[in-house]
Design a protein around this motif. Structure first.
Motif, short mmCIF file in Angstrom:
data_model
loop_
_atom_site.label_atom_id
_atom_site.label_comp_id
_atom_site.label_asym_id
_atom_site.label_seq_id
_atom_site.Cartn_x
_atom_site.Cartn_y
_atom_site.Cartn_z
N LEU A 8 26.17 22.26 25.74
CA LEU A 8 25.59 21.67 26.96
C LEU A 8 24.58 22.60 27.62
N TRP A 9 24.78 23.91 27.49
CA TRP A 9 23.87 24.82 28.18
C TRP A 9 22.43 24.71 27.65
N VAL A 10 22.27 24.27 26.40
CA VAL A 10 20.93 24.08 25.85
C VAL A 10 20.20 22.98 26.62
N TYR A 11 20.89 21.86 26.86
CA TYR A 11 20.26 20.74 27.57
C TYR A 11 20.07 21.06 29.06
N LYS A 12 21.01 21.80 29.63
CA LYS A 12 20.83 22.24 31.01
C LYS A 12 19.61 23.15 31.12
N HIS A 240 21.83 13.61 27.00
CA HIS A 240 23.01 14.34 26.51
C HIS A 240 23.86 14.96 27.61
N LEU A 241 23.46 14.78 28.86
CA LEU A 241 24.20 15.37 29.97
C LEU A 241 24.81 14.28 30.85
N PRO A 242 25.92 14.59 31.53
CA PRO A 242 26.44 13.66 32.54
C PRO A 242 25.37 13.40 33.59
N ALA A 243 25.31 12.16 34.09
CA ALA A 243 24.25 11.77 35.02
C ALA A 243 24.24 12.65 36.27
N LEU A 248 21.53 16.63 39.60
CA LEU A 248 21.60 17.84 40.43
C LEU A 248 20.61 18.89 39.94
N LEU A 249 20.52 19.07 38.63
CA LEU A 249 19.58 20.06 38.09
C LEU A 249 18.13 19.63 38.35
#
Length: 322
Positions: A8-12, A240-243, A248-249
């Motif tokens: 997940l940190w890649v998509y964040k 790929h991330l929760p909405a 928020l990001l």
């Protein structure tokens, strides 16, 4: 681990990179609009972006040549052109930091614009977020001992309305249509509208300005990084991330714009301006995180109550009291 096989940190990280590109892009637009009028700048920027993205996603672009997809892509372009044009006009007489935070208010506007169409009342979190944003705008609008929204700030708030309308319309489009293909049509529509509007309302930029190193460097940044790369990163990461996490990001774009405005534009942040930025950001976070957090709390309470009262009778009574 996300569904795409990457952590997940890649998509964040992709969203954070996009946010940095957009934040710096606000300062770049402020510098560029000083020499190239808003309509021409918007037209040139997005026409080139449309061609570039069309080459990258050629198969998607070809799939968008259906009446419904073409119509939707053009409407996307009209709404987003209005948003970027008013934002660019506003930048002439406001700072990049104020522009970034006032533009981000669109996040809070969406539920209110959806209310009359989808008959879904704004939640208490949305109302609280709107109140916070209004208070923050009030702080941003104070100049000396007077309170007034200047032309630049007003145009930026109008741009936020168009961004909200764009999101609302995008969410209403059937899922089977190719979104990337319609995005290409959107960019091309924005480019054409900008050039047409510039032709009828603005003086043609001088050739020496359009060929100057400063303009070409700024244009390359806006096209490649602030538009094409940031868009691709956003689309991949959001899938790929929760909405709630993605929203928020993405809201950090306002903070990024203010930071770059201070570092590169020399914007002075007074205590009242900082307070206004903080309140607006708190409103955005409340709007994005509050409803999802409340749903999780409610679901957990129902699960715990169901474990205690398997028949559900007491749970129903308790829910009605709430």
């Amino acid at each position: 681990m996300a569904s795409g096989g990457r952590p997940l940190w890649v998509y964040k990280g992709m969203i954070l990179v996009a946010v940095l590109f957009w934040g710096l892009g606000t300062v770049v637009m402020k510098d560029t609009v000083a020499s190239v009028p808003p309509s021409y700048l918007t037209g040139i920027r997005f026409l080139i972006t449309g061609v570039l993205v069309a080459l990258i996603f050629w198969k998607n672009f070809r799939r968008a040549f259906t009446p419904q997809a073409l119509r939707s892509g053009i409407i996307f372009g009209v709404l987003l052109f209005a948003a970027y044009w008013t934002q660019t006009v506003g930048l002439i007489s406001t700072t990049p930091g104020k522009s970034a935070f006032l533009t981000s208010v669109y996040v809070v506007m969406v539920p209110f614009l959806c209310w009359p169409f989808y008959k879904k009342r704004p939640t208490v979190f949305t109302i609280a977020a709107a109140a916070l944003c209004l208070a923050g705008i009030g702080c941003v609008s104070v100049s000396g001992e007077s309170f007034a929204l200047g032309f630049g700030e007003l145009m930026t708030l109008v741009c936020a309305v168009f961004f909200a309308m764009h999101i609302m319309y995008v969410n209403s489009v059937p899922g089977q249509l190719d979104m990337m293909g319609m995005t290409v049509i959107q960019f091309l529509t924005m480019g054409v509208l900008g050039l047409v509007a510039g032709f009828f309302t603005e003086p043609l930029p001088a050739a020496e300005v359009l060929l100057s190193g400063n303009f070409l460097f700024n244009l390359a940044y806006l096209v490649v990084f602030s538009s094409a790369v940031a868009l691709i990163f956003q689309n991949i990461a959001v899938a790929h991330l929760p909405a709630t996490t993605a929203s928020l990001l993405l809201s950090l774009e306002a903070v990024s714009g203010a930071v770059f405005s201070v570092l590169l534009f020399g914007e002075m942040l007074t205590p009242l301006l900082l307070l206004g930025f903080a309140i607006i950001f708190a409103g955005i976070v409340t709007s994005e995180v509050g409803p999802g957090l409340w749903e999780k709390i409610s679901a957990r309470r129902q699960t715990e109550a169901a474990a205690v009262f398997p028949t559900g009778d007491e749970l129903t009574t308790d829910s009605q009291e709430l």
